[in-house]
Scaffold this motif. Structure first.
Motif, short mmCIF file in Angstrom:
data_model
loop_
_atom_site.label_atom_id
_atom_site.label_comp_id
_atom_site.label_asym_id
_atom_site.label_seq_id
_atom_site.Cartn_x
_atom_site.Cartn_y
_atom_site.Cartn_z
N ALA A 197 0.86 -1.19 0.00
CA ALA A 197 0.00 0.00 0.00
C ALA A 197 0.90 1.24 0.00
N GLU A 198 0.62 2.16 -0.94
CA GLU A 198 1.48 3.34 -1.07
C GLU A 198 1.08 4.45 -0.11
N SER A 199 -0.02 4.27 0.61
CA SER A 199 -0.47 5.32 1.55
C SER A 199 -1.37 4.68 2.61
N PRO A 200 -1.54 5.35 3.76
CA PRO A 200 -2.49 4.85 4.76
C PRO A 200 -3.90 4.71 4.18
N TYR A 201 -4.28 5.64 3.28
CA TYR A 201 -5.60 5.53 2.63
C TYR A 201 -5.72 4.17 1.94
N ALA A 202 -4.72 3.84 1.10
CA ALA A 202 -4.76 2.57 0.37
C ALA A 202 -4.78 1.40 1.35
N TYR A 203 -4.05 1.56 2.45
CA TYR A 203 -4.00 0.46 3.42
C TYR A 203 -5.37 0.26 4.08
N THR A 204 -6.10 1.36 4.32
CA THR A 204 -7.45 1.19 4.91
C THR A 204 -8.36 0.40 3.96
N LYS A 205 -8.13 0.55 2.66
CA LYS A 205 -8.96 -0.21 1.69
C LYS A 205 -8.55 -1.68 1.69
N GLN A 206 -7.24 -1.94 1.81
CA GLN A 206 -6.80 -3.35 1.88
C GLN A 206 -7.33 -4.01 3.16
N VAL A 207 -7.17 -3.31 4.29
CA VAL A 207 -7.64 -3.86 5.57
C VAL A 207 -9.16 -4.02 5.53
N GLY A 208 -9.84 -3.04 4.96
CA GLY A 208 -11.30 -3.10 4.85
C GLY A 208 -11.74 -4.35 4.11
N GLU A 209 -11.11 -4.62 2.98
CA GLU A 209 -11.47 -5.83 2.22
C GLU A 209 -11.20 -7.09 3.04
N GLU A 210 -10.06 -7.12 3.73
CA GLU A 210 -9.72 -8.30 4.54
C GLU A 210 -10.75 -8.50 5.66
N MET A 211 -11.15 -7.39 6.28
CA MET A 211 -12.15 -7.48 7.36
C MET A 211 -13.44 -8.09 6.83
N ILE A 212 -13.87 -7.58 5.67
CA ILE A 212 -15.14 -8.06 5.11
C ILE A 212 -15.03 -9.55 4.78
N LYS A 213 -13.90 -9.92 4.18
CA LYS A 213 -13.70 -11.34 3.82
C LYS A 213 -13.77 -12.21 5.09
N ASP A 214 -13.10 -11.78 6.15
CA ASP A 214 -13.11 -12.56 7.41
C ASP A 214 -14.53 -12.67 7.98
N TYR A 215 -15.30 -11.60 7.89
CA TYR A 215 -16.69 -11.65 8.37
C TYR A 215 -17.50 -12.66 7.56
N THR A 216 -17.26 -12.69 6.24
CA THR A 216 -18.07 -13.61 5.42
C THR A 216 -17.69 -15.07 5.68
N ILE A 217 -16.44 -15.29 6.09
CA ILE A 217 -16.04 -16.67 6.44
C ILE A 217 -16.73 -17.07 7.76
N ALA A 218 -16.69 -16.17 8.72
CA ALA A 218 -17.28 -16.49 10.03
C ALA A 218 -18.82 -16.48 9.98
N PHE A 219 -19.38 -15.63 9.12
CA PHE A 219 -20.85 -15.45 9.08
C PHE A 219 -21.34 -15.58 7.64
N PRO A 220 -21.54 -16.80 7.17
CA PRO A 220 -21.86 -17.00 5.74
C PRO A 220 -23.20 -16.42 5.30
N GLN A 221 -24.00 -15.97 6.26
CA GLN A 221 -25.27 -15.33 5.85
C GLN A 221 -25.03 -13.96 5.21
N LEU A 222 -23.81 -13.46 5.36
CA LEU A 222 -23.47 -12.14 4.83
C LEU A 222 -22.93 -12.28 3.40
N HIS A 223 -23.55 -11.55 2.45
CA HIS A 223 -23.12 -11.59 1.05
C HIS A 223 -22.54 -10.23 0.67
N THR A 224 -21.31 -10.22 0.23
CA THR A 224 -20.62 -8.93 0.08
C THR A 224 -19.90 -8.81 -1.26
N ILE A 225 -19.70 -7.55 -1.64
CA ILE A 225 -18.92 -7.24 -2.85
C ILE A 225 -18.01 -6.06 -2.54
#
Ligand code: UD1
Length: 345
Positions: free
Chosen positions: A151-179
């Motif tokens: 990530a070239e900036s903290p902004y970009a890193y928040t988007k990477q972390v954000g995607e990872e967070m969402i992915k982890d939530y969908t693994i733990a809670f499969p009722q959640l459908h995300t894009i």
């Protein structure tokens, strides 16, 4: 209209949020409620949305980092079936100077919303991500399965972390459908010229800087570097009209609601697939507006990548989405909006 189909849009008064609300209301399938605390936007945007759509949008003026206030919205609005989460800080340079502001706001707000998705059984969630998650990439056009770069900036890193967070939530809670929708460079304004990008803070992005220079708000603009290894030495980006981006959100929502998703966490690039240099963007603006732009060539901007543009195959095939606006139309509508703003001031 099915009264159940309420979509909660965070950052509804913002640039992409406001254009998406117009498209959502245009389908007549959805009721829209917005959350926006106007930290970098104006309440006037809702008057303009109403003028364009002839529909009223309820906005809750709360800070998404306040979980109690956020939960209250879900207690009140019983029919929310999807969330489109735009609200976030997005100035790359500012994020380098003030990382706390970006980590605190962008991460906490997302965490609170994900918790609300679980607590209130909201099945569909769409996240505004960014091509900045790819970092400084050499293999172009960039495909969705390309691993994250540095990530070239903290902004970009928040988007990477954000995607990872969402992915982890969908693994733990499969009722959640995300894009996660990874935007390239959204530009232009609504064809009416009534809404567009109007940051309260200083403009950072190329197209608002071009139009503000042409109208005289900025005396002279600087092209950041002309010794990149590109066809004219200036950076190459994939500019995409904001209405095309807005339409992609409706397609993404329908994709989830019609259960076409193969995974609970899907990723799509939103770009045209065309790389355009800074000088080419300036020349398209000069041609469509008839204005001569006062610019100089300056130093490179720290954190800029030389060239990036999107592979569009996945969004086209799976979402059935294809951008329609040309570069000239992006510039034309951006200029129309700048002229509209100058009328008011
Ligand atoms: C970046 C992110 C993008 C993010 C956006 C949010 C990357 C690759 N992209 O876009 O994901 O959503 O910020 O703000 O990190 N330029 C000039 N002079 C100016 C302003 C810009 O020459 O005064 C040039 C820049 O060097 C760049 C191009 O114009 O090459 C576009 O810049 P900008 O509009 O700021 O967007 P990105 O930095 O590409």
């Amino acid at each position: 209209m099915n009264s159940k189909n309420t979509i909660l849009v965070t950052g509804g008064a913002g640039y992409i949020g406001s254009h998406t609300i117009i498209e959502l209301l245009g389908t007549s399938d959805f009721k829209v409620v917005s959350v926006d605390n106007f930290s970098n936007s104006s309440a006037k945007t809702f008057e303009r949305i109403e003028k364009i759509t002839e529909k009223k949008v309820t906005n809750y003026r709360i800070d998404l980092c306040n979980k109690t206030d956020l939960e209250q919205i879900f207690e009140t609005e019983k029919n929310i079936i999807g969330i489109i989460h735009f609200a976030a800080f997005k100035a790359v340079g500012e994020s380098v100077l003030h990382p706390h502001k970006y980590y605190y706001n962008n991460i906490n707000s997302l965490l609170n919303i994900l918790e609300c998705c679980l607590k209130f059984n909201i099945p569909n969630f769409i996240f505004s991500s960014s091509c900045s998650v790819y970092g400084n990439i050499s293999k172009l056009p960039v495909k969705e399965d390309t691993p994250f770069g540095k990530a070239e900036s903290p902004y970009a890193y928040t988007k990477q972390v954000g995607e990872e967070m969402i992915k982890d939530y969908t693994i733990a809670f499969p009722q959640l459908h995300t894009i996660a929708l990874r935007y390239f460079n959204p530009v232009g304004s609504h064809i009416t010229g009534l809404i567009g990008e109007s940051p309260l803070n200083k403009a950072n992005n190329l197209v608002p800087i071009i139009t503000q220079t042409a109208i005289g708000k900025i005396k002279q603009m600087t092209v950041f570097g002309n010794d990149y290894p590109t066809r004219d030495g200036t950076c190459i980006r994939d500019y995409i009209h904001v209405t095309d981006i807005a339409i992609a959100h409706i397609k993404a929502l329908m994709y989830l609601m019609e259960k076409k998703n193969k995974s609970n966490f899907s990723i799509f690039n939103l770009g045209t697939g065309e790389g355009v240099s800074v000088l080419e963007a300036i020349s398209a603006f000069e041609k469509t507006s008839g204005e001569k732009l006062n610019y100089i060539i300056g130093d490179k901007r720290p954190g800029d990548v030389g060239a990036i543009y999107s592979d569009t195959e996945k969004s086209e095939k799976e979402l059935g989405w294809k951008p329609r606006f040309s570069l000239d139309e992006m510039m034309e509508t951006a200029w129309k909006w700048e002229l509209e703003q100058s009328k008011k001031n």
